[in-house]
Design a protein around this motif. Structure first.
Motif, PDB file in Angstrom:
ATOM      1  N   VAL A 147     -12.722  -8.810  -0.510  1.00 24.10           N
ATOM      2  CA  VAL A 147     -11.786  -8.110  -0.678  1.00 24.10           C
ATOM      3  C   VAL A 147     -10.092  -7.579  -0.843  1.00 24.10           C
ATOM      4  CG1 VAL A 147     -12.154  -5.654   0.616  1.00 24.10           C
ATOM      5  CG2 VAL A 147     -13.890  -6.896   0.607  1.00 24.10           C
ATOM      6  N   ALA A 148      -9.408  -6.584  -1.975  1.00 23.88           N
ATOM      7  CA  ALA A 148      -8.269  -6.696  -1.521  1.00 23.88           C
ATOM      8  C   ALA A 148      -8.074  -5.634  -1.349  1.00 23.88           C
ATOM      9  CB  ALA A 148      -7.894  -6.995  -3.161  1.00 23.88           C
ATOM     10  N   ALA A 149      -6.559  -4.952  -0.760  1.00 24.77           N
ATOM     11  CA  ALA A 149      -5.694  -3.566  -0.445  1.00 24.77           C
ATOM     12  C   ALA A 149      -4.849  -3.696  -0.800  1.00 24.77           C
ATOM     13  CB  ALA A 149      -6.879  -3.364   0.997  1.00 24.77           C
ATOM     14  N   VAL A 150      -4.876  -2.638  -0.919  1.00 23.18           N
ATOM     15  CA  VAL A 150      -3.175  -2.092  -1.218  1.00 23.18           C
ATOM     16  C   VAL A 150      -2.547  -1.189  -0.216  1.00 23.18           C
ATOM     17  CG1 VAL A 150      -1.224  -1.190  -1.972  1.00 23.18           C
ATOM     18  CG2 VAL A 150      -2.921  -2.768  -3.143  1.00 23.18           C
ATOM     19  N   ILE A 151      -1.844  -1.187   0.979  1.00 23.58           N
ATOM     20  CA  ILE A 151      -1.607   0.142   1.616  1.00 23.58           C
ATOM     21  C   ILE A 151      -0.391   0.230   1.843  1.00 23.58           C
ATOM     22  CG2 ILE A 151      -1.367   0.715   4.203  1.00 23.58           C
ATOM     23  CD1 ILE A 151      -3.399  -1.848   4.861  1.00 23.58           C
ATOM     24  N   ASP A 152       0.064   1.784   1.653  1.00 19.68           N
ATOM     25  CA  ASP A 152       1.495   2.514   1.990  1.00 19.68           C
ATOM     26  C   ASP A 152       2.159   2.566   3.593  1.00 19.68           C
ATOM     27  OD1 ASP A 152       3.928   4.389   1.599  1.00 19.68           O
ATOM     28  OD2 ASP A 152       2.612   5.659  -0.284  1.00 19.68           O
ATOM     29  N   LEU A 153       3.203   2.420   3.634  1.00 17.41           N
ATOM     30  CA  LEU A 153       3.738   1.466   4.834  1.00 17.41           C
ATOM     31  C   LEU A 153       4.151   3.426   5.067  1.00 17.41           C
ATOM     32  CD1 LEU A 153       5.533  -1.565   5.214  1.00 17.41           C
ATOM     33  CD2 LEU A 153       3.246  -0.631   5.510  1.00 17.41           C
ATOM     34  N   PHE A 154       4.473   3.864   4.416  1.00 20.50           N
ATOM     35  CA  PHE A 154       4.624   5.485   5.025  1.00 20.50           C
ATOM     36  C   PHE A 154       3.424   6.063   5.374  1.00 20.50           C
ATOM     37  CE2 PHE A 154       4.952  10.286   4.268  1.00 20.50           C
ATOM     38  CZ  PHE A 154       6.633  10.196   5.223  1.00 20.50           C
ATOM     39  N   SER A 155       2.649   6.217   5.153  1.00 20.71           N
ATOM     40  CA  SER A 155       1.492   6.846   5.025  1.00 20.71           C
ATOM     41  C   SER A 155       0.247   5.791   6.223  1.00 20.71           C
ATOM     42  CB  SER A 155       0.013   7.743   4.628  1.00 20.71           C
ATOM     43  OG  SER A 155       0.201   6.810   3.127  1.00 20.71           O
ATOM     44  N   ARG A 156       0.656   5.035   6.181  1.00 20.84           N
ATOM     45  CA  ARG A 156      -0.398   3.656   6.471  1.00 20.84           C
ATOM     46  C   ARG A 156      -1.772   3.711   5.911  1.00 20.84           C
ATOM     47  NH1 ARG A 156       3.093   0.045   9.385  1.00 20.84           N
ATOM     48  NH2 ARG A 156       4.409   1.356   9.634  1.00 20.84           N
ATOM     49  N   ARG A 157      -1.881   4.481   5.105  1.00 17.45           N
ATOM     50  CA  ARG A 157      -3.676   4.623   4.166  1.00 17.45           C
ATOM     51  C   ARG A 157      -3.499   3.160   3.186  1.00 17.45           C
ATOM     52  NH1 ARG A 157      -4.779  11.060   3.500  1.00 17.45           N
ATOM     53  NH2 ARG A 157      -4.592  11.296   5.734  1.00 17.45           N
ATOM     54  N   VAL A 158      -4.883   3.253   2.720  1.00 21.98           N
ATOM     55  CA  VAL A 158      -4.931   2.234   2.324  1.00 21.98           C
ATOM     56  C   VAL A 158      -4.958   3.599   0.496  1.00 21.98           C
ATOM     57  CG1 VAL A 158      -7.040   0.844   1.136  1.00 21.98           C
ATOM     58  CG2 VAL A 158      -6.382   0.636   3.399  1.00 21.98           C
ATOM     59  N   VAL A 159      -3.717   2.407  -0.487  1.00 20.64           N
ATOM     60  CA  VAL A 159      -3.792   3.591  -1.528  1.00 20.64           C
ATOM     61  C   VAL A 159      -4.848   2.697  -3.172  1.00 20.64           C
ATOM     62  CG1 VAL A 159      -2.054   4.773  -1.195  1.00 20.64           C
ATOM     63  CG2 VAL A 159      -2.190   2.007  -2.115  1.00 20.64           C
ATOM     64  N   GLY A 160      -4.910   1.488  -2.314  1.00 23.79           N
ATOM     65  CA  GLY A 160      -5.964   0.953  -4.203  1.00 23.79           C
ATOM     66  C   GLY A 160      -6.737  -0.190  -2.989  1.00 23.79           C
ATOM     67  N   TRP A 161      -7.622  -0.976  -4.385  1.00 24.31           N
ATOM     68  CA  TRP A 161      -8.433  -1.388  -3.644  1.00 24.31           C
ATOM     69  C   TRP A 161      -9.681  -2.164  -4.262  1.00 24.31           C
ATOM     70  CZ3 TRP A 161      -9.602   3.570  -2.073  1.00 24.31           C
ATOM     71  CH2 TRP A 161     -10.596   3.683  -2.482  1.00 24.31           C
TER      72      TRP A 161
END
Length: 220
Positions: A147-161
């Motif tokens: 499982v790969a993920a990309v997290i936006d450090l501003f919102s701390r949300r996963v924006v892509g996976w």
């Protein structure tokens, strides 16, 4: 076995209905219900408890033969088929042992990796300023799932996976593509990852080049 079925389901259907459906008498069922347990039933209860204890102590990995050997080592004289029957009656099924942890054997380019521009500054003042990416693996009944993920450090949300049965560059590329698709074309975006072969692979780096506005520093 019919009486056992009736006893198990008498809270759902009336005993009279169950007895009629199975062709047994109600008096026979009630006589069976109040009868003292046989010596074999009492022995099964004791041995069954030791079977369950051995199974749980193995973290649910022991099968019939290992549980049987455990009980023999404790001095409990019992047959293999009896252990099998007692495990089946308690729905004790050994789960498969995990394979050895997957290893990243991918080739890393000889080129020098970009400097670590993030420098452990895990704060962002706006969306799409800093993304961090990584992947992990999860053991399933069918093998390893990556499982790969990309997290936006501003919102701390996963924006892509993304998910895959193999540890390839496509796995991490798909996660980045989803993030770009969801967030739009990046502008002066810092995409940070480790120096895994998937992130330093030619297909992934080519994807970064084609997506102008993304920089890819690596951590050590």
């Amino acid at each position: 076995m019919k009486f056992v079925f009736i006893a198990k389901h008498r809270t759902i259907w009336p005993v009279a209905w169950l007895c009629d459906a199975l062709g047994v008498s109600r008096s026979g069922f009630h006589a069976w219900l109040t009868r003292a347990p046989s010596a074999r039933s009492r022995s099964d209860a004791i041995v069954g408890g030791r079977v369950r204890a051995s199974f749980l102590a193995s973290d649910r990995t022991y099968g019939v033969r290992r549980v049987w050997r455990d009980l023999l080592a404790e001095g409990i004289d019992c047959g293999l088929h009896r252990i099998e029957r007692l495990m089946r009656s308690q729905a004790l099924r050994a789960r498969p042992r995990r394979r050895r942890l997957p290893k990243d054997d991918g080739d890393r380019p000889a080129t020098i990796a970009p400097s670590n521009l993030l420098d452990r500054q895990f704060e962002a003042v706006r969306p799409n300023q800093k993304w961090i990416a990584d992947f992990t693996y999860i053991w399933t009944a069918e093998g390893w799932l990556y499982v790969a993920a990309v997290i936006d450090l501003f919102s701390r949300r996963v924006v892509g996976w993304s998910m895959s049965a193999s540890m390839t560059a496509q796995l991490v590329a798909d996660a980045l593509l989803m993030a770009v698709w969801r967030r739009g074309k990046p502008n002066a975006l810092l995409h940070h990852s480790d120096q895994g072969s998937q992130y330093r692979s030619e297909p992934f780096q080519r994807l970064i080049v084609n997506r102008r506005g993304i920089r890819t520093p690596f951590s050590g």
